[in-house]
Write a protein that holds these residues in place. Structure first.
Motif, PDB file in Angstrom:
ATOM      1  N   GLN A 228       0.691  -1.184   0.029  1.00  0.00           N
ATOM      2  CA  GLN A 228      -0.020   0.103  -0.043  1.00  0.00           C
ATOM      3  C   GLN A 228       1.012   1.285  -0.021  1.00  0.00           C
ATOM      4  OE1 GLN A 228      -3.650  -0.361  -0.227  1.00  0.00           O
ATOM      5  NE2 GLN A 228      -2.734  -2.005  -0.737  1.00  0.00           N
ATOM      6  N   ARG A 229       1.908   1.225   0.599  1.00  0.00           N
ATOM      7  CA  ARG A 229       2.686   2.509   0.616  1.00  0.00           C
ATOM      8  C   ARG A 229       4.352   1.863   1.324  1.00  0.00           C
ATOM      9  NH1 ARG A 229       3.201   6.003   5.499  1.00  0.00           N
ATOM     10  NH2 ARG A 229       2.440   4.995   7.308  1.00  0.00           N
ATOM     11  N   GLU A 244      -1.413  -4.844   2.552  1.00  0.00           N
ATOM     12  CA  GLU A 244      -2.594  -4.918   2.736  1.00  0.00           C
ATOM     13  C   GLU A 244      -3.006  -6.236   3.775  1.00  0.00           C
ATOM     14  OE1 GLU A 244      -7.053  -4.439   0.578  1.00  0.00           O
ATOM     15  OE2 GLU A 244      -5.165  -4.716  -0.598  1.00  0.00           O
ATOM     16  N   GLN A 385      -7.534   6.592  -5.199  1.00  0.00           N
ATOM     17  CA  GLN A 385      -7.015   5.368  -5.603  1.00  0.00           C
ATOM     18  C   GLN A 385      -7.215   5.157  -7.015  1.00  0.00           C
ATOM     19  OE1 GLN A 385      -5.903   2.976  -3.477  1.00  0.00           O
ATOM     20  NE2 GLN A 385      -6.296   4.432  -1.835  1.00  0.00           N
TER      21      GLN A 385
END
Length: 496
Positions: A228-229, A244, A385
């Motif tokens: 995710q990051r 995630e 997103q």
């Protein structure tokens, strides 16, 4: 493995090749892949399932530059897009590394020369069992060694085509291919281009590099692991990644290899107080300079002559690549497409099935490819997103000239009907350039070893680092850069 020495995000050509070169070091290597392994299915050789139904395409939409939604052609699986690629493993020409003029503007060249990457090209050809010959193409750059395997053989109708093209003054040559043709055909009588590789017949990222890496007990692959990051420390190091549903994974070294679009998205989505415009983005270059080859399908047809080929994709020519002796600027590469069949043609046009089959049975199918030039306003951005891909196509005049010259030669070669169709602007034909390599940190994202200028423990090893698109398939160059980056990591990060 929740803590590793190296985390690699993505298992495509770049990520898998980096894992292969780092694996013998003994360091703990964790590969995070958002997709799953492809497994054999009844759809693997079904053109309707692949081309008409989009069975293997992801369920996602991006926006184009006008805000219209479209379905991208990226694949998320172990091995990445290479599971579906045409396995053309061609070196960039030496001239591609130098600045030069095109019809559409100036190509800036690279911060390294061809000679600095040659040994890595040679190693990449060995890793991917490339089949080819160095003596046919006059634009072929110097090789320090021969291919280990001879070219995939022309089928009879392609051998005849090669002679016809030679008689028009062209110099056709064999496409360097990562294909075990006997193994591929043993599992179905189709081409491999755009078909999923579940039999090991194509030398893709999973079949070759990843399989070699996973022979080492210090290497782990986690599938279904959607990053995710990226997380940074106050000192500016990338300290870990958020996955995630799985929490945080930490490592002193992070390698990003999610592809030209998804790597950019991760960097932009990882913005924080210290990096408000995204990670590795002090130059404001992340997401910019997106390039996508200018491509057209060209069908040469003789109504009274059938093309009995099954795979077809063994021939190319580069007579107009550097424009030597033609009095014009560089135009690009011509290579065969995988054989187009009736169902494939029907799925891409409005032709009824019987008419499509009639044409496809008599067509020789070519892929015309021209360089797209970097443009800072051609870019990938993300809002929430939603991914937005605003491609500013360039150098189209050169592509039109390339297609026109190809059509002229095909008519001279005995084909009275020659049709062409450009690939849609939204078709991902070798996406690259969004985290460009350069010596100047104010104008680039990574250095010549693919290390981030801003975060010294972050490497990017996919097509996003390519400073130019050139006009040949990028897979082998991505692999060569990953090998170069891997050697640099071993020498500088693992030496102690």
């Amino acid at each position: 493995m929740t803590r590793a020495d190296v985390i690699i995000i993505g298992s495509g050509i770049g990520g898998a090749t980096l894992a292969a070169v780092l694996a013998p070091s003994g360091r703990r290597i964790l590969i995070l892949e958002r997709g799953e392994r492809l497994t054999p299915s009844s759809w693997d050789r079904d053109p309707n399932a692949i081309f008409a139904d989009g069975r293997f395409r992801p369920d996602e939409t991006w926006q184009d530059g006008e805000g219209k939604l479209f379905s991208p052609g990226n694949y998320y699986c172990v091995g990445g897009n290479s599971k579906f690629y045409g396995a053309a493993l061609i070196r960039y020409r030496a001239e591609d590394f130098e600045p030069r003029q095109h019809m559409g503007g100036q190509s800036p060249g690279w911060p390294i020369r061809y000679e600095e990457l040659e040994a890595d090209y040679q190693a990449a050809e060995t890793l991917y069992n490339v089949r080819g010959v160095t003596s046919e193409d006059p634009t072929e750059p110097p090789h320090s060694g021969d291919y280990l395997y001879p070219p995939v053989p022309d089928e009879p109708d392609i051998a005849d085509l090669r002679l016809r093209l030679q008689r028009t003054g062209l110099t056709p040559s064999s496409v360097p291919l990562g294909v075990d043709i006997d193994r591929w055909l043993a599992h179905g009588q189709t081409t491999w281009d755009a078909y999923p590789n579940t039999c090991g017949g194509k030398m893709d990222a999973e079949t070759n590099a990843l399989a070699q890496a996973l022979l080492h007990s210090n290497v782990e692959l986690q599938t279904g692991a959607a990053v995710q990051r990226l997380i940074t420390s106050d000192e500016g190091r990338v300290s870990g990644v958020e996955v995630e549903g799985r929490g945080t994974f930490e490592a002193p070294l992070i390698a990003l290899a999610a592809g030209a679009v998804q790597s950019t998205v991760l960097l932009l989505k990882s913005a924080n107080e210290n990096c408000p415009t995204g990670l590795a983005n002090r130059s404001d270059q992340v997401g910019r300079n997106f390039m996508n080859h200018n491509c057209s399908a060209v069908l040469a047809i003789h109504p009274l002559r059938r093309n009995r080929s099954v795979y077809q994709k063994t021939l190319m020519f580069n007579d107009y690549y550097n424009a030597a002796g033609n009095g014009v600027l560089p135009l690009g590469n011509i290579q065969m497409l995988g054989k187009i069949t009736g169902p494939i043609l029907a799925s891409q046009t409005n032709l009824p099935g019987p008419i499509a089959a009639l044409i496809a049975n008599r067509s020789f199918d070519f892929y015309a490819m021209s360089e797209d030039l970097p443009n800072r306003d051609s870019r990938v951005t993300v809002q929430g997103q939603q991914i937005r891909l605003d491609w500013k196509r360039s150098n189209w005049q050169a592509h039109e000239a390339l297609v026109a010259r190809l059509k002229k030669h095909l008519r001279q070669a005995g084909f009275p009907i020659v049709l062409s169709r450009p690939f849609d602007r939204r078709t991902p034909s070798h996406q690259c350039g969004t985290a460009r390599m350069g010596a100047d940190p104010s104008l680039s994202v990574v250095d010549t070893h693919c290390r981030s200028h801003d975060h010294r423990n972050l490497f990017i090893v996919d097509a996003s680092v390519l400073p130019t698109s050139a006009a040949v398939n990028p897979a082998l160059t991505i692999a060569a850069l990953a090998l170069r980056a891997g050697r640099h990591i071993i020498e500088t990060e693992f030496a102690a």
